[in-house]
Motif scaffolding. Structure first.
Motif, PDB file in Angstrom:
ATOM      1  N   GLU A  11       0.829  -1.214   0.000  1.00  0.00           N
ATOM      2  CA  GLU A  11       0.000   0.000   0.000  1.00  0.00           C
ATOM      3  C   GLU A  11       0.858   1.257   0.000  1.00  0.00           C
ATOM      4  OE1 GLU A  11      -3.185   0.898  -0.493  1.00  0.00           O
ATOM      5  OE2 GLU A  11      -3.645  -1.207  -0.753  1.00  0.00           O
ATOM      6  N   ASN A  40      -6.121   3.265   3.329  1.00  0.00           N
ATOM      7  CA  ASN A  40      -5.832   1.847   3.510  1.00  0.00           C
ATOM      8  C   ASN A  40      -4.615   1.642   4.403  1.00  0.00           C
ATOM      9  OD1 ASN A  40      -7.987   1.123   1.905  1.00  0.00           O
ATOM     10  ND2 ASN A  40      -6.760   0.890   0.057  1.00  0.00           N
ATOM     11  N   LYS A  43      -5.659   2.078   8.022  1.00  0.00           N
ATOM     12  CA  LYS A  43      -6.336   0.900   8.555  1.00  0.00           C
ATOM     13  C   LYS A  43      -5.339  -0.217   8.866  1.00  0.00           C
ATOM     14  CE  LYS A  43      -9.826   1.040   5.392  1.00  0.00           C
ATOM     15  NZ  LYS A  43     -10.834   0.414   4.539  1.00  0.00           N
TER      16      LYS A  43
END
Length: 58
Positions: A11, A40, A43
């Motif tokens: 990511e 993302n 998270k």
């Protein structure tokens, strides 16, 4: 945990590519993708924190 680290790295690489494309080329779609990747990453970092605490308490 190793799988989680790989996801985070992927990511971050995606974010770097898209953010660079936005800054250098003015690519608006890349900016949108970079913002999504940053969410993302956020998270995944929270998941890492939980997993890290669990591993530390063993």
């Amino acid at each position: 945990m190793k799988d989680l680290l790989n996801k985070i790295q992927t990511e971050i690489e995606t974010f770097n590519i898209d953010a660079k494309s936005q800054v250098e080329s003015g690519n608006k779609a890349a900016g949108t993708r970079a913002r999504k990747a940053s969410l993302n990453v956020e998270k995944l970092m929270k998941e890492f924190r939980k997993a890290s605490l669990t591993e530390s308490n063993k």
